[in-house]
Design an enzyme around this catalytic site. Sequence first.
Site, mmCIF file in Angstrom:
data_model
loop_
_atom_site.group_PDB
_atom_site.id
_atom_site.type_symbol
_atom_site.label_atom_id
_atom_site.label_comp_id
_atom_site.label_asym_id
_atom_site.label_seq_id
_atom_site.Cartn_x
_atom_site.Cartn_y
_atom_site.Cartn_z
ATOM 1 N N ARG A 121 1.339 -1.034 0.040
ATOM 2 C CA ARG A 121 -0.284 -0.307 -0.533
ATOM 3 C C ARG A 121 0.795 1.239 0.274
ATOM 4 N NH1 ARG A 121 -3.178 0.372 4.666
ATOM 5 N NH2 ARG A 121 -4.684 2.062 3.416
ATOM 6 N N GLN A 126 -1.074 2.665 -6.040
ATOM 7 C CA GLN A 126 -2.414 3.118 -6.242
ATOM 8 C C GLN A 126 -3.069 1.722 -7.702
ATOM 9 O OE1 GLN A 126 -2.624 6.478 -5.371
ATOM 10 N NE2 GLN A 126 -2.711 6.887 -3.300
ATOM 11 N N ASP A 129 -4.263 -1.574 -6.702
ATOM 12 C CA ASP A 129 -4.648 -1.794 -5.714
ATOM 13 C C ASP A 129 -6.044 -2.599 -5.957
ATOM 14 O OD1 ASP A 129 -5.801 -1.997 -3.269
ATOM 15 O OD2 ASP A 129 -6.003 0.259 -2.832
ATOM 16 N N SER A 132 -9.052 -2.197 -3.518
ATOM 17 C CA SER A 132 -9.447 -1.324 -2.522
ATOM 18 C C SER A 132 -10.520 -1.136 -4.038
ATOM 19 C CB SER A 132 -8.894 0.449 -2.971
ATOM 20 O OG SER A 132 -7.853 0.034 -1.883
ATOM 21 N N TYR A 226 -4.139 1.299 9.208
ATOM 22 C CA TYR A 226 -5.572 0.361 9.583
ATOM 23 C C TYR A 226 -5.749 0.922 10.687
ATOM 24 C CZ TYR A 226 -4.996 -2.575 5.056
ATOM 25 O OH TYR A 226 -4.818 -3.129 3.414
#
Length: 387
Positions: A121, A126, A129, A132, A226
Amino acid sequence: MRVAVPREAAAGEGRVALVPETVGRLTADGFEVAVERGAGAAAGYSDESYAEAGATLREAGSVVEGADVIVRVARPTPDEVSAMAEGTILIGFLSPLTDPDGIERLRRHGVVAFAMESVPRISRAQSMDALSSQANVAGYKAVLIAADRVPKLFPMLMTAAGTIAPARVLVMGAGVAGLQAIATARRLGAVVSAFDVRPAVKEQVESLGARFLDLGVEGEETEGGYAKELTPEQQAEQQRALEERVPDFDVVITTALIPGRPAPRLIPASAVANMRPGSCIVDLAAEAGGNCELTQPGIETVREGVTIVGFTNLPSQMAFHASQLYSRNVLSLLQHLAPGGQLALDFDDEITAGACVSGKPDVATPAPAAQSEDTSAPATSAEEEST
């Protein structure tokens, strides 16, 4: 470099790893792409559209022959692994934290495997990902399911027959799926509240027009964004607070999931018993047991007059766009691993090393542990969406 796209064999899996759009981009970038006939049918992509994009169509069983890379959505079966030649590159959702036997099988067969859920991450990853991208779909679909199940209209209506109050929705977890659920419920006109142990997400929640539900329980955030798992005392306090507040809502959408562990229980049976008949819970953590004590993974049940939806693969229910998004993630990873269509695995690179779960050279520099979750965290820990 030859890329193979087999048809998914997992029950209920309607997605496909590459769509015609990304096939066209890969062929233009120097890749050769072979697609099994019917691979995209469940997602709404015809064989003809793949052929027009430059793919070669092959029959089942022959699509992986001579392939340098195999891309898929769900992890392969033992028979599918046996058909892979040593040194083959495999890309997909491989469940490295929950299927160690499957990862060991890949290692024994000499497969170099990259798990989409293990992509680090970091900013430059991105576009890869996939958690997501699929979380966005799951969050959206969860609200549509809830809106279909509750016997109420979501928006406030002012009619000649009087005013109808809007539905009240609680989203537990302000990660990617949670934020999408908030936005979707708001677009449908519901009054939305959201809960997350991370105070930092309050601004995101409120920016979408929802109310941040403060239960007096706060957790720390990890380096990757997180929420750290709460202490047993904090969990007990959180559950007591939720037991009091959950009955106030017509719809509850939960998203809390810990990587490789059973989902934390947030909603006890006693809270469900106190909810109004006709209310609905959509449990996005059902695949790991569920955030609700009464969730039954894979099915929809009614308890105490409350509908509890435990479906485990919501993105597959919107396979057209879920596949489109996932294939763009796969495209980005492929272009990273094989720029210009030429394989160049650099295990000193943190994306390559972090995503690799099988076949990584022992001499490679260890990469930081990759997060196998969604891009932000909900109620008690990390949020992972059904893949």
